[in-house]
Write a protein that holds these residues in place. Structure first.
Motif, PDB file in Angstrom:
ATOM      1  N   LEU A  62       0.805  -1.122   0.005  1.00  0.00           N
ATOM      2  CA  LEU A  62       0.133  -0.019   0.084  1.00  0.00           C
ATOM      3  C   LEU A  62       0.895   1.303   0.184  1.00  0.00           C
ATOM      4  CD1 LEU A  62      -2.745   1.317   0.155  1.00  0.00           C
ATOM      5  CD2 LEU A  62      -2.681   1.132   2.471  1.00  0.00           C
ATOM      6  N   ALA A  63       2.056   1.344   0.734  1.00  0.00           N
ATOM      7  CA  ALA A  63       2.879   2.500   0.682  1.00  0.00           C
ATOM      8  C   ALA A  63       3.530   2.806  -0.627  1.00  0.00           C
ATOM      9  CB  ALA A  63       3.813   2.198   1.857  1.00  0.00           C
ATOM     10  N   THR A  64       3.842   1.665  -1.375  1.00  0.00           N
ATOM     11  CA  THR A  64       4.358   1.499  -2.737  1.00  0.00           C
ATOM     12  C   THR A  64       3.303   2.285  -3.787  1.00  0.00           C
ATOM     13  OG1 THR A  64       5.987  -0.292  -2.224  1.00  0.00           O
ATOM     14  CG2 THR A  64       5.356   0.461  -4.636  1.00  0.00           C
ATOM     15  N   ASP A  65       2.035   1.772  -3.473  1.00  0.00           N
ATOM     16  CA  ASP A  65       0.828   2.296  -4.276  1.00  0.00           C
ATOM     17  C   ASP A  65       0.808   3.801  -4.063  1.00  0.00           C
ATOM     18  OD1 ASP A  65       0.385   0.057  -5.380  1.00  0.00           O
ATOM     19  OD2 ASP A  65      -1.250  -0.654  -4.200  1.00  0.00           O
ATOM     20  N   TYR A  66       1.040   4.388  -2.679  1.00  0.00           N
ATOM     21  CA  TYR A  66       0.805   5.859  -2.315  1.00  0.00           C
ATOM     22  C   TYR A  66       2.040   6.556  -3.247  1.00  0.00           C
ATOM     23  CZ  TYR A  66      -2.421   4.807   1.057  1.00  0.00           C
ATOM     24  OH  TYR A  66      -3.768   4.620   1.955  1.00  0.00           O
ATOM     25  N   VAL A  67       3.062   6.076  -3.243  1.00  0.00           N
ATOM     26  CA  VAL A  67       4.380   6.766  -3.967  1.00  0.00           C
ATOM     27  C   VAL A  67       3.961   6.487  -5.412  1.00  0.00           C
ATOM     28  CG1 VAL A  67       6.666   6.438  -4.447  1.00  0.00           C
ATOM     29  CG2 VAL A  67       6.052   6.042  -2.237  1.00  0.00           C
ATOM     30  N   ASP A  69       1.115   6.562  -6.833  1.00  0.00           N
ATOM     31  CA  ASP A  69      -0.014   7.507  -7.135  1.00  0.00           C
ATOM     32  C   ASP A  69       0.562   8.903  -7.237  1.00  0.00           C
ATOM     33  OD1 ASP A  69      -1.724   5.472  -7.393  1.00  0.00           O
ATOM     34  OD2 ASP A  69      -2.821   5.808  -5.345  1.00  0.00           O
ATOM     35  N   ALA A  70       1.400   9.102  -6.368  1.00  0.00           N
ATOM     36  CA  ALA A  70       2.063  10.515  -6.253  1.00  0.00           C
ATOM     37  C   ALA A  70       2.760  10.881  -7.285  1.00  0.00           C
ATOM     38  CB  ALA A  70       2.979  10.711  -4.864  1.00  0.00           C
ATOM     39  N   ARG A  82       4.642  18.093  -1.735  1.00  0.00           N
ATOM     40  CA  ARG A  82       3.563  17.313  -1.269  1.00  0.00           C
ATOM     41  C   ARG A  82       2.169  17.712  -1.608  1.00  0.00           C
ATOM     42  NH1 ARG A  82       3.935  14.740   4.250  1.00  0.00           N
ATOM     43  NH2 ARG A  82       5.746  13.291   3.802  1.00  0.00           N
TER      44      ARG A  82
END
Length: 83
Positions: A62-67, A69-70, A82
């Motif tokens: 999930l943390a990888t997905d956040y990165v 997406d950003a 940010r």
């Protein structure tokens, strides 16, 4: 930069000193994309057998997905920083 070293470079990770290569054939022979799934499954089974948590976890994914997406949002909006 010299023309003969400019551009893509190959990083050879199939020599005997790479941690996964001790279970494959002689050093220097190529392994393919499909072999990475064997490594992933072997790591999972080893962690399971040792009573440890296998990595990557869903939380790490999930943390990888956040990165990701950003990065995609930044590329689309050409924004930096940010949000």
């Amino acid at each position: 930069m010299k023309g003969n070293v400019r551009g893509w470079r190959s990083v050879h990770v199939t020599d005997g000193d790479h941690p996964y290569m001790k279970r494959w054939w002689v050093p220097g022979l190529q392994i393919g994309y499909e072999h990475t799934f064997i490594h992933q499954f072997a790591d999972f089974l080893q962690a399971l057998g040792e009573g440890k948590q296998a990595s990557p976890t869903f939380k790490e994914g999930l943390a990888t997905d956040y990165v990701t997406d950003a990065v995609l949002k930044s590329a689309k909006t050409r924004a930096v920083g940010r949000s």
